[in-house]
Write a protein that holds these residues in place. Structure first.
Motif, PDB file in Angstrom:
ATOM      1  N   GLY A  83      13.143  24.476  68.274  1.00 51.15           N
ATOM      2  CA  GLY A  83      14.255  25.413  68.442  1.00 51.15           C
ATOM      3  C   GLY A  83      13.910  26.807  67.961  1.00 51.15           C
ATOM      4  O   GLY A  83      14.266  27.800  68.592  1.00 51.15           O
ATOM      5  N   VAL A  84      13.188  26.893  66.847  1.00 56.88           N
ATOM      6  CA  VAL A  84      12.773  28.192  66.304  1.00 56.88           C
ATOM      7  C   VAL A  84      11.780  28.850  67.262  1.00 56.88           C
ATOM      8  O   VAL A  84      11.894  30.030  67.572  1.00 56.88           O
ATOM      9  CB  VAL A  84      12.160  28.033  64.899  1.00 56.88           C
ATOM     10  N   ALA A  85      10.820  28.076  67.762  1.00 55.69           N
ATOM     11  CA  ALA A  85       9.829  28.620  68.701  1.00 55.69           C
ATOM     12  C   ALA A  85      10.521  29.135  69.965  1.00 55.69           C
ATOM     13  O   ALA A  85      10.181  30.210  70.467  1.00 55.69           O
ATOM     14  CB  ALA A  85       8.791  27.563  69.051  1.00 55.69           C
ATOM     15  N   ARG A  86      11.511  28.401  70.475  1.00 52.33           N
ATOM     16  CA  ARG A  86      12.225  28.835  71.689  1.00 52.33           C
ATOM     17  C   ARG A  86      12.942  30.159  71.446  1.00 52.33           C
ATOM     18  O   ARG A  86      12.921  31.051  72.309  1.00 52.33           O
ATOM     19  CB  ARG A  86      13.218  27.769  72.134  1.00 52.33           C
ATOM     20  N   VAL A  87      13.589  30.296  70.291  1.00 52.18           N
ATOM     21  CA  VAL A  87      14.307  31.543  69.977  1.00 52.18           C
ATOM     22  C   VAL A  87      13.322  32.698  69.877  1.00 52.18           C
ATOM     23  O   VAL A  87      13.530  33.761  70.463  1.00 52.18           O
ATOM     24  CB  VAL A  87      15.120  31.395  68.668  1.00 52.18           C
ATOM     25  N   LEU A  88      12.219  32.498  69.150  1.00 51.94           N
ATOM     26  CA  LEU A  88      11.251  33.579  68.962  1.00 51.94           C
ATOM     27  C   LEU A  88      10.598  33.979  70.280  1.00 51.94           C
ATOM     28  O   LEU A  88      10.456  35.171  70.574  1.00 51.94           O
ATOM     29  CB  LEU A  88      10.188  33.168  67.941  1.00 51.94           C
ATOM     30  N   VAL A  89      10.189  32.993  71.080  1.00 51.59           N
ATOM     31  CA  VAL A  89       9.541  33.294  72.364  1.00 51.59           C
ATOM     32  C   VAL A  89      10.503  34.033  73.285  1.00 51.59           C
ATOM     33  O   VAL A  89      10.128  35.021  73.929  1.00 51.59           O
ATOM     34  CB  VAL A  89       8.992  32.000  73.014  1.00 51.59           C
ATOM     35  N   ALA A  90      11.751  33.597  73.360  1.00 47.85           N
ATOM     36  CA  ALA A  90      12.734  34.282  74.214  1.00 47.85           C
ATOM     37  C   ALA A  90      12.951  35.717  73.742  1.00 47.85           C
ATOM     38  O   ALA A  90      12.997  36.643  74.555  1.00 47.85           O
ATOM     39  CB  ALA A  90      14.050  33.509  74.224  1.00 47.85           C
ATOM     40  N   ASP A  91      13.063  35.917  72.422  1.00 54.45           N
ATOM     41  CA  ASP A  91      13.233  37.268  71.885  1.00 54.45           C
ATOM     42  C   ASP A  91      12.033  38.151  72.228  1.00 54.45           C
ATOM     43  O   ASP A  91      12.190  39.302  72.634  1.00 54.45           O
ATOM     44  CB  ASP A  91      13.405  37.239  70.364  1.00 54.45           C
ATOM     45  N   MET A  92      10.838  37.580  72.063  1.00 60.38           N
ATOM     46  CA  MET A  92       9.627  38.356  72.335  1.00 60.38           C
ATOM     47  C   MET A  92       9.510  38.706  73.817  1.00 60.38           C
ATOM     48  O   MET A  92       9.050  39.788  74.164  1.00 60.38           O
ATOM     49  CB  MET A  92       8.400  37.585  71.847  1.00 60.38           C
ATOM     50  N   ALA A  93       9.941  37.796  74.674  1.00 63.30           N
ATOM     51  CA  ALA A  93       9.919  38.081  76.114  1.00 63.30           C
ATOM     52  C   ALA A  93      10.888  39.211  76.447  1.00 63.30           C
ATOM     53  O   ALA A  93      10.561  40.102  77.233  1.00 63.30           O
ATOM     54  CB  ALA A  93      10.258  36.820  76.904  1.00 63.30           C
ATOM     55  N   LEU A  94      12.068  39.193  75.835  1.00 63.10           N
ATOM     56  CA  LEU A  94      13.039  40.259  76.070  1.00 63.10           C
ATOM     57  C   LEU A  94      12.535  41.610  75.570  1.00 63.10           C
ATOM     58  O   LEU A  94      12.865  42.653  76.129  1.00 63.10           O
ATOM     59  CB  LEU A  94      14.373  39.922  75.407  1.00 63.10           C
ATOM     60  N   GLU A  95      11.707  41.594  74.513  1.00 63.95           N
ATOM     61  CA  GLU A  95      11.148  42.832  73.969  1.00 63.95           C
ATOM     62  C   GLU A  95       9.908  43.294  74.730  1.00 63.95           C
ATOM     63  O   GLU A  95       9.348  44.343  74.438  1.00 63.95           O
ATOM     64  CB  GLU A  95      10.790  42.641  72.491  1.00 63.95           C
ATOM     65  N   GLY A  96       9.447  42.502  75.694  1.00 65.06           N
ATOM     66  CA  GLY A  96       8.275  42.869  76.475  1.00 65.06           C
ATOM     67  C   GLY A  96       6.956  42.531  75.811  1.00 65.06           C
ATOM     68  O   GLY A  96       5.904  42.984  76.255  1.00 65.06           O
ATOM     69  N   LEU A  97       6.995  41.708  74.757  1.00 65.86           N
ATOM     70  CA  LEU A  97       5.767  41.324  74.060  1.00 65.86           C
ATOM     71  C   LEU A  97       5.081  40.135  74.720  1.00 65.86           C
ATOM     72  O   LEU A  97       3.870  39.962  74.598  1.00 65.86           O
ATOM     73  CB  LEU A  97       6.077  40.987  72.597  1.00 65.86           C
ATOM     74  N   LEU A  98       5.860  39.301  75.399  1.00 60.34           N
ATOM     75  CA  LEU A  98       5.335  38.113  76.075  1.00 60.34           C
ATOM     76  C   LEU A  98       5.792  38.108  77.525  1.00 60.34           C
ATOM     77  O   LEU A  98       6.822  38.685  77.868  1.00 60.34           O
ATOM     78  CB  LEU A  98       5.852  36.832  75.408  1.00 60.34           C
ATOM     79  N   ARG A  99       5.030  37.405  78.344  1.00 62.32           N
ATOM     80  CA  ARG A  99       5.416  37.173  79.729  1.00 62.32           C
ATOM     81  C   ARG A  99       5.684  35.684  79.890  1.00 62.32           C
ATOM     82  O   ARG A  99       4.884  34.857  79.464  1.00 62.32           O
ATOM     83  CB  ARG A  99       4.309  37.602  80.676  1.00 62.32           C
ATOM     84  N   LEU A 100       6.803  35.362  80.528  1.00 61.33           N
ATOM     85  CA  LEU A 100       7.183  33.976  80.774  1.00 61.33           C
ATOM     86  C   LEU A 100       6.870  33.599  82.206  1.00 61.33           C
ATOM     87  O   LEU A 100       7.064  34.393  83.121  1.00 61.33           O
ATOM     88  CB  LEU A 100       8.676  33.776  80.528  1.00 61.33           C
ATOM     89  N   HIS A 101       6.412  32.372  82.366  1.00 62.06           N
ATOM     90  CA  HIS A 101       6.099  31.847  83.688  1.00 62.06           C
ATOM     91  C   HIS A 101       6.807  30.501  83.800  1.00 62.06           C
ATOM     92  O   HIS A 101       6.205  29.466  83.522  1.00 62.06           O
ATOM     93  CB  HIS A 101       4.592  31.698  83.876  1.00 62.06           C
TER      94      HIS A 101
END
Length: 137
Positions: free
Chosen positions: A95-113
């Motif tokens: 759950g923590v990883a999902r929150v962090l990854v989603a936040d980072m994607a919204l900030e443009g730090l990660l790309r989701l596929h």
């Protein structure tokens, strides 16, 4: 309350709470998971655990100012990883990883596929093949 510092927001290093350790040590494990996510238990949008994640080739800001958790996620996502792998490799609750990854994607730090649209039902044939393979183990 007097004497408390405000939470700096997601992805920002909060100063003394994390000490001087690097992301390779156990200092981040001393922080409770809910503190890492600012108390949130759900990502801002539906994020599948099998969604693949890669670090943005040109992050919109300096990564040295990120929290140890964000920096660790950026490091392991230099190659494509699933959200579940991020959780396992960093020893973070899913759950923590999902929150962090989603936040980072919204900030443009990660790309989701993501392989399917958020909220869509999983492919029953795929699930049956996975179940069959698990039974053969």
């Amino acid at each position: 309350m007097a004497g408390q510092q405000p939470h700096p927001g997601p992805g920002r290093t909060p100063g003394p709470r994390h000490g001087g350790g690097d992301s390779g040590g156990d200092t981040s494990s001393l922080v409770r998971p809910y503190a890492v996510t600012g108390g949130r238990t759900r990502p801002r949008y539906d994020l599948a655990i099998e969604a693949m994640v890669t670090a943005a080739p040109h992050p919109p800001r300096d990564v040295s100012s990120l929290t140890p958790e964000y920096r660790a996620i950026m490091d392991i996502c230099r190659t494509a990883r699933s959200v579940a792998e991020v959780s396992a490799l960093l020893r973070l609750p899913l759950g923590v990883a999902r929150v962090l990854v989603a936040d980072m994607a919204l900030e443009g730090l990660l790309r989701l596929h993501q392989s399917r649209p958020a909220g869509a039902q999983p492919d029953i044939r795929l699930l049956e093949r996975v179940l069959s393979g698990l039974r053969k183990l």
